[in-house]
Design an enzyme around this catalytic site. Sequence first.
Site, PDB file in Angstrom:
ATOM      1  CB  SER A   1     -12.448 -70.223  51.882  1.00 21.14           C
ATOM      2  OG  SER A   1     -13.024 -69.059  52.445  1.00 21.14           O
TER       3      SER A   1
ATOM      4  N   GLY B   1     -20.348 -60.086  48.515  1.00 17.84           N
ATOM      5  CA  GLY B   1     -19.782 -58.798  48.908  1.00 17.84           C
ATOM      6  C   GLY B   1     -18.410 -58.883  49.573  1.00 17.84           C
ATOM      7  CE  LYS B   2     -15.782 -64.344  48.437  1.00 21.31           C
ATOM      8  NZ  LYS B   2     -17.031 -64.409  47.661  1.00 21.31           N
TER       9      LYS B   2
ATOM     10  NE  ARG C   1     -13.390 -75.694  42.998  1.00 18.71           N
ATOM     11  CZ  ARG C   1     -14.658 -75.423  42.833  1.00 18.71           C
ATOM     12  NH1 ARG C   1     -15.498 -75.516  43.846  1.00 18.71           N
ATOM     13  NH2 ARG C   1     -15.123 -75.056  41.667  1.00 18.71           N
TER      14      ARG C   1
ATOM     15  N   GLY D   1     -19.608 -77.519  39.287  1.00 21.44           N
ATOM     16  CA  GLY D   1     -19.013 -77.447  40.619  1.00 21.44           C
ATOM     17  C   GLY D   1     -19.008 -76.032  41.167  1.00 21.44           C
TER      18      GLY D   1
ATOM     19  CG  ASN E   1      -6.905 -71.230  45.486  1.00 19.15           C
ATOM     20  OD1 ASN E   1      -6.016 -70.456  45.134  1.00 19.15           O
ATOM     21  ND2 ASN E   1      -8.158 -70.828  45.658  1.00 19.15           N
TER      22      ASN E   1
END
Lengths: 207, 207
Positions: free
Chosen positions: A111, A42-43, A84, A160, A87
Amino acid sequence: MATNGKAGNIVWHKSSVDKVHRQELLQQKGCVIWITGLSGSGKSTLACALCHALYSKGKLTYILDGDNVRHGLNRDLTFKAEDRAENIRRIGEVAKLFVDAGVICIVSVISPYRRDRDACRALVPDGDFIEVFMDVPIEICEARDPKGLYKLARAGKIKGFTGIDDPYEPPLNCELALPPKGNSCASPCEMAETVISYLEEKGYLHA
Amino acid sequence: MATNGKAGNIVWHKSSVDKVHRQELLQQKGCVIWITGLSGSGKSTLACALCHALYSKGKLTYILDGDNVRHGLNRDLTFKAEDRAENIRRIGEVAKLFVDAGVICIVSVISPYRRDRDACRALVPDGDFIEVFMDVPIEICEARDPKGLYKLARAGKIKGFTGIDDPYEPPLNCELALPPKGNSCASPCEMAETVISYLEEKGYLHA
């Protein structure tokens, strides 16, 4: 003097109009609301609700969405481990610029690693990094599966994938965990109100 | 569905509060003022004067200075050719985010190659990229030499220095060239006023 030693030959330019002036203009304080959590937790929904609720109070926000940034600034990055991390580093650096601009910058990105999030926290002044953990069990995220990614990950078509075959490290000292305990069916609007109450209490909604 | 094919698995999230709303809040239109020119041509000075003059009109600006960005977002980049291009690309991508946020983003960076500047222009909506060329002869820049870099370049201590042993490609179709013809001693404030008149005329100082 270095010629290619990365930041050699470089002088820091200070502008006569600074963060304090911009905050005065905007009648708010710049900060990062860093929303972390599993895919499907729900971000983005919270980010939108928050953006909307703050707009209705006349506050300037800007959403940095992990997916959107991958279409632009971070289009050169893959999903391998070091990319990542890069990023997240770049998102943190851009968020820092928005904070300096006086904007309430809402970051919505899985994250998964504490180390990366903490590095972003360290970029901005104390207190200006507000980590919001979407504390939603993976079973619920997987049942929602809004992008069909859990299904692909379970079928081995994505490798991953956070929560399946790559870890998610929950924050140890986040500013807020949502939904609030005892209210597991809180709506996005209610969650946004929880964040806004925090901002209000900490003085971010005034210059 | 690609798993590491750069932007695979990625959905574009559109927020319900968009650029139009933010511009309404700020009573201005987001744009990039891209100031290009040799070292010592007065880019940073113009950026500061512009920022100050726009602030006094209640407008929100943010300066992306090539040197400053090298301390943060672009700290991983060297001065070799491909890193210089990447430096400009990332600045362009960040400027695009600021434009979308409704901010008047002032970029101050040598950006010697037309191709790189044009790529940044292509990132934002038509008209929103305002290229300002600091049209100052190298003799004047070198006489000023505010950072002592020309001296080092002439002594061979800096290689690939723009204007000395690396080319500067002047814009072919910039929106503004400064100082204005026939007024070679225009002050930074006068030059800022020229830019502001342009913004006013094009409607950027109103929502």
